[in-house]
Design a protein around this motif. Structure first.
Motif, PDB file in Angstrom:
ATOM      1  N   ASN A   1       0.798  -1.241   0.086  1.00 45.86           N
ATOM      2  CA  ASN A   1      -0.076  -0.036  -0.033  1.00 45.86           C
ATOM      3  C   ASN A   1       0.815   1.078   0.037  1.00 45.86           C
ATOM      4  O   ASN A   1       1.829   1.077  -0.621  1.00 45.86           O
ATOM      5  CB  ASN A   1      -1.002  -0.031   1.113  1.00 45.86           C
ATOM      6  CG  ASN A   1      -1.989  -1.178   0.842  1.00 45.86           C
ATOM      7  OD1 ASN A   1      -2.735  -1.252  -0.262  1.00 45.86           O
ATOM      8  ND2 ASN A   1      -2.254  -2.170   2.053  1.00 45.86           N
TER       9      ASN A   1
ATOM     10  N   ASP B   1       0.307   7.187  -5.854  1.00 46.65           N
ATOM     11  CA  ASP B   1      -0.984   7.127  -5.942  1.00 46.65           C
ATOM     12  C   ASP B   1      -1.434   8.503  -6.268  1.00 46.65           C
ATOM     13  O   ASP B   1      -0.872   9.443  -6.541  1.00 46.65           O
ATOM     14  CB  ASP B   1      -1.515   6.637  -4.640  1.00 46.65           C
ATOM     15  CG  ASP B   1      -1.550   7.649  -3.549  1.00 46.65           C
ATOM     16  OD1 ASP B   1      -1.066   8.780  -3.617  1.00 46.65           O
ATOM     17  OD2 ASP B   1      -1.984   7.349  -2.360  1.00 46.65           O
TER      18      ASP B   1
ATOM     19  N   HIS C   1      -1.399  -8.873  -2.840  1.00 41.49           N
ATOM     20  CA  HIS C   1      -2.622  -8.453  -3.403  1.00 41.49           C
ATOM     21  C   HIS C   1      -3.466  -9.291  -4.241  1.00 41.49           C
ATOM     22  O   HIS C   1      -3.738  -9.320  -5.244  1.00 41.49           O
ATOM     23  CB  HIS C   1      -2.515  -7.130  -3.998  1.00 41.49           C
ATOM     24  CG  HIS C   1      -3.470  -6.153  -4.052  1.00 41.49           C
ATOM     25  ND1 HIS C   1      -4.908  -6.428  -3.980  1.00 41.49           N
ATOM     26  CD2 HIS C   1      -3.573  -4.983  -3.514  1.00 41.49           C
ATOM     27  CE1 HIS C   1      -5.700  -5.379  -4.030  1.00 41.49           C
ATOM     28  NE2 HIS C   1      -4.832  -4.531  -3.567  1.00 41.49           N
TER      29      HIS C   1
ATOM     30  N   TYR D   1      -6.223 -10.837  -6.285  1.00 37.23           N
ATOM     31  CA  TYR D   1      -7.754 -10.383  -6.474  1.00 37.23           C
ATOM     32  C   TYR D   1      -8.459 -11.610  -6.884  1.00 37.23           C
ATOM     33  O   TYR D   1      -8.290 -12.309  -7.819  1.00 37.23           O
ATOM     34  CB  TYR D   1      -7.693  -9.652  -7.930  1.00 37.23           C
ATOM     35  CG  TYR D   1      -6.645  -8.233  -7.678  1.00 37.23           C
ATOM     36  CD1 TYR D   1      -7.693  -7.330  -7.317  1.00 37.23           C
ATOM     37  CD2 TYR D   1      -5.538  -8.079  -7.886  1.00 37.23           C
ATOM     38  CE1 TYR D   1      -7.156  -5.624  -7.112  1.00 37.23           C
ATOM     39  CE2 TYR D   1      -4.930  -6.803  -7.806  1.00 37.23           C
ATOM     40  CZ  TYR D   1      -5.678  -5.658  -7.260  1.00 37.23           C
ATOM     41  OH  TYR D   1      -5.533  -4.467  -7.067  1.00 37.23           O
TER      42      TYR D   1
ATOM     43  N   GLY E   1      -5.941   7.079   2.957  1.00 36.42           N
ATOM     44  CA  GLY E   1      -5.838   5.688   3.257  1.00 36.42           C
ATOM     45  C   GLY E   1      -4.381   5.603   4.071  1.00 36.42           C
ATOM     46  O   GLY E   1      -4.050   4.297   4.208  1.00 36.42           O
TER      47      GLY E   1
ATOM     48  N   ASP F   1     -12.122  -0.830   1.360  1.00 33.25           N
ATOM     49  CA  ASP F   1     -10.824  -0.468   1.448  1.00 33.25           C
ATOM     50  C   ASP F   1     -10.346  -0.393   2.848  1.00 33.25           C
ATOM     51  O   ASP F   1      -9.954   0.801   3.154  1.00 33.25           O
ATOM     52  CB  ASP F   1     -10.421   0.648   0.500  1.00 33.25           C
ATOM     53  CG  ASP F   1      -8.976   0.700   0.031  1.00 33.25           C
ATOM     54  OD1 ASP F   1      -8.372  -0.079   0.552  1.00 33.25           O
ATOM     55  OD2 ASP F   1      -8.621   1.464  -0.743  1.00 33.25           O
ATOM     56  N   ASP F   2     -10.369  -1.342   3.627  1.00 32.62           N
ATOM     57  CA  ASP F   2     -10.237  -1.328   5.149  1.00 32.62           C
ATOM     58  C   ASP F   2      -8.875  -2.049   5.735  1.00 32.62           C
ATOM     59  O   ASP F   2      -8.444  -3.120   4.971  1.00 32.62           O
ATOM     60  CB  ASP F   2     -11.307  -2.171   5.835  1.00 32.62           C
ATOM     61  CG  ASP F   2     -12.809  -1.268   5.494  1.00 32.62           C
ATOM     62  OD1 ASP F   2     -13.376  -0.905   6.578  1.00 32.62           O
ATOM     63  OD2 ASP F   2     -12.850  -1.041   4.269  1.00 32.62           O
TER      64      ASP F   2
ATOM     65  N   GLN G   1      -5.292  -6.023   4.594  1.00 32.93           N
ATOM     66  CA  GLN G   1      -6.277  -5.291   3.913  1.00 32.93           C
ATOM     67  C   GLN G   1      -7.206  -5.929   3.178  1.00 32.93           C
ATOM     68  O   GLN G   1      -7.089  -6.712   2.458  1.00 32.93           O
ATOM     69  CB  GLN G   1      -5.609  -4.118   2.981  1.00 32.93           C
ATOM     70  CG  GLN G   1      -6.334  -2.902   2.503  1.00 32.93           C
ATOM     71  CD  GLN G   1      -5.878  -1.733   3.367  1.00 32.93           C
ATOM     72  OE1 GLN G   1      -4.973  -1.689   4.305  1.00 32.93           O
ATOM     73  NE2 GLN G   1      -6.549  -0.623   2.714  1.00 32.93           N
TER      74      GLN G   1
ATOM     75  N   PHE H   1     -10.152  -5.251   0.161  1.00 33.05           N
ATOM     76  CA  PHE H   1     -10.181  -4.304  -0.895  1.00 33.05           C
ATOM     77  C   PHE H   1     -11.490  -4.897  -1.646  1.00 33.05           C
ATOM     78  O   PHE H   1     -11.164  -6.172  -2.285  1.00 33.05           O
ATOM     79  CB  PHE H   1      -8.898  -4.209  -1.705  1.00 33.05           C
ATOM     80  CG  PHE H   1      -9.283  -3.373  -2.760  1.00 33.05           C
ATOM     81  CD1 PHE H   1      -9.699  -1.945  -2.729  1.00 33.05           C
ATOM     82  CD2 PHE H   1      -8.840  -3.676  -4.065  1.00 33.05           C
ATOM     83  CE1 PHE H   1      -9.672  -1.034  -3.543  1.00 33.05           C
ATOM     84  CE2 PHE H   1      -9.096  -2.842  -5.121  1.00 33.05           C
ATOM     85  CZ  PHE H   1      -9.473  -1.424  -4.933  1.00 33.05           C
TER      86      PHE H   1
ATOM     87  N   PRO I   1     -13.736  -2.942  -4.604  1.00 28.36           N
ATOM     88  CA  PRO I   1     -14.332  -1.912  -4.898  1.00 28.36           C
ATOM     89  C   PRO I   1     -15.549  -2.107  -5.469  1.00 28.36           C
ATOM     90  O   PRO I   1     -15.976  -2.916  -6.201  1.00 28.36           O
ATOM     91  CB  PRO I   1     -13.153  -1.637  -6.046  1.00 28.36           C
ATOM     92  CG  PRO I   1     -12.517  -2.613  -6.406  1.00 28.36           C
ATOM     93  CD  PRO I   1     -12.630  -3.439  -5.195  1.00 28.36           C
TER      94      PRO I   1
END
Length: 296
Positions: free
Chosen positions: A62, A88, A168, A170, A197, A219-220, A252, A254, A256
């Motif tokens: 992140n 970002d 990450h 997905y 974030g 997105d925690d 995390q 995520f 969306p």
């Protein structure tokens, strides 16, 4: 660019990895059915670091709260656009420096296993952003319907290596609307985040969760993740589990709202730990080993 396909000897599950594209996992299939979010595809990852599949976020996961950090008594200044650093939308360095990095060297390969490594001490560009010489090794294995990812960090100088990285994955449940997916988490500590974030310092306990994803967006950030913790998404008779088997005390989630995917991200430290502290290290002579697995 060579794609390495791993095949589970006991099932129809397969997985694809591309060593020359940052050792990214691009596919996880069961009987030919794709279970990873493809998003913009591999080319966007190569061109602009746009993540998909299972990318490693290294040496930090992140974002960082600034373009400078001090770790192990060493002050480092990062410049987005140089030495693999990407920013970002707020201009903060995000997801480390190894996105689509071509310098992974395959050290072992079999029908259901693949091992590759990066020598940070041999690449001045990598050391410019993370000046801690070490070898990063990723070993992936597909067996018994589980993709296991084992990561080893071995210091190669007399300085300890901060552990602030993550992955990450997905995840995607095919053939079922996102709103019908059910997500599950263990009890965790939920971390407050600001509009960028970044952790605020606030936190609160969160009980074990099992609920339909519905229209919810995530997105925690979380910590106090115990070894062996299991996160899951299920729907349409299919279930994907991410097991934080060892060395990932932070996470995390995520999801969306506009995409049919959910991520349970294993992290060795919370967001911005490289600046704030509180991370573990791989000490000289003591390699650090972490492991997570995705069960299909």
């Amino acid at each position: 660019m060579r794609v390495v396909t791993l095949r589970d000897p006991s099932s129809s599950v397969t997985a694809d990895f591309v060593p020359e594209a940052g050792m990214i996992g691009t596919s996880l299939r069961d009987g030919g059915v794709e279970l990873l979010g493809q998003r913009r595809g591999l080319q966007a990852y190569l061109d602009a670091g746009k993540t998909m599949g299972i990318p490693i976020l290294y040496p930090w996961a992140n974002r960082l709260g600034s373009t400078t950090y001090t770790a192990q008594d060493t002050e480092v200044t990062l410049t987005p656009g140089e030495n693999g650093v990407r920013a970002d939308p707020n201009g903060l360095p995000i997801h480390g420096t190894l996105a689509a990095y071509p310098g992974w060297r395959v050290t072992a390969e079999a029908a259901n296993e693949l091992t590759a490594e990066v020598d940070f001490g041999a690449d001045p560009r990598l050391l410019a952003a993370f000046p801690f010489p070490h070898v990063l090794t990723m070993a992936v294995r597909l067996a018994d319907r589980a993709l296991t990812v084992r990561t080893t960090i071995t210091a190669t100088a007399a300085v300890a290596v901060p552990l602030c990285f993550g992955y990450h994955p997905y995840l995607h449940i095919p053939g079922v609307g996102r709103g019908e997916w059910v997500i599950e988490t263990p009890p965790l500590r939920h971390l407050g985040l600001d509009a960028r974030g970044l952790p605020t310092g606030a936190s609160e306990p969160q009980s074990a969760l099992r609920e339909a994803l519905g229209d919810n967006a995530f997105d925690d950030a979380y910590d106090q993740v115990p070894d062996g913790a299991v996160f899951a998404v299920s729907g349409g008779g299919r279930r994907l589990e991410v097991h934080f088997q060892h060395g990932y005390p932070a996470a995390q989630i995520f999801a969306p709202p506009a995409e049919d995917l959910v991520c349970f991200e294993p992290m060795t430290a919370p967001t911005d730990a490289l600046r704030r502290g509180g991370y573990r290290c791989a000490n000289p002579g003591e390699p650090a080993v972490t492991q997570f697995a995705i069960f299909v």
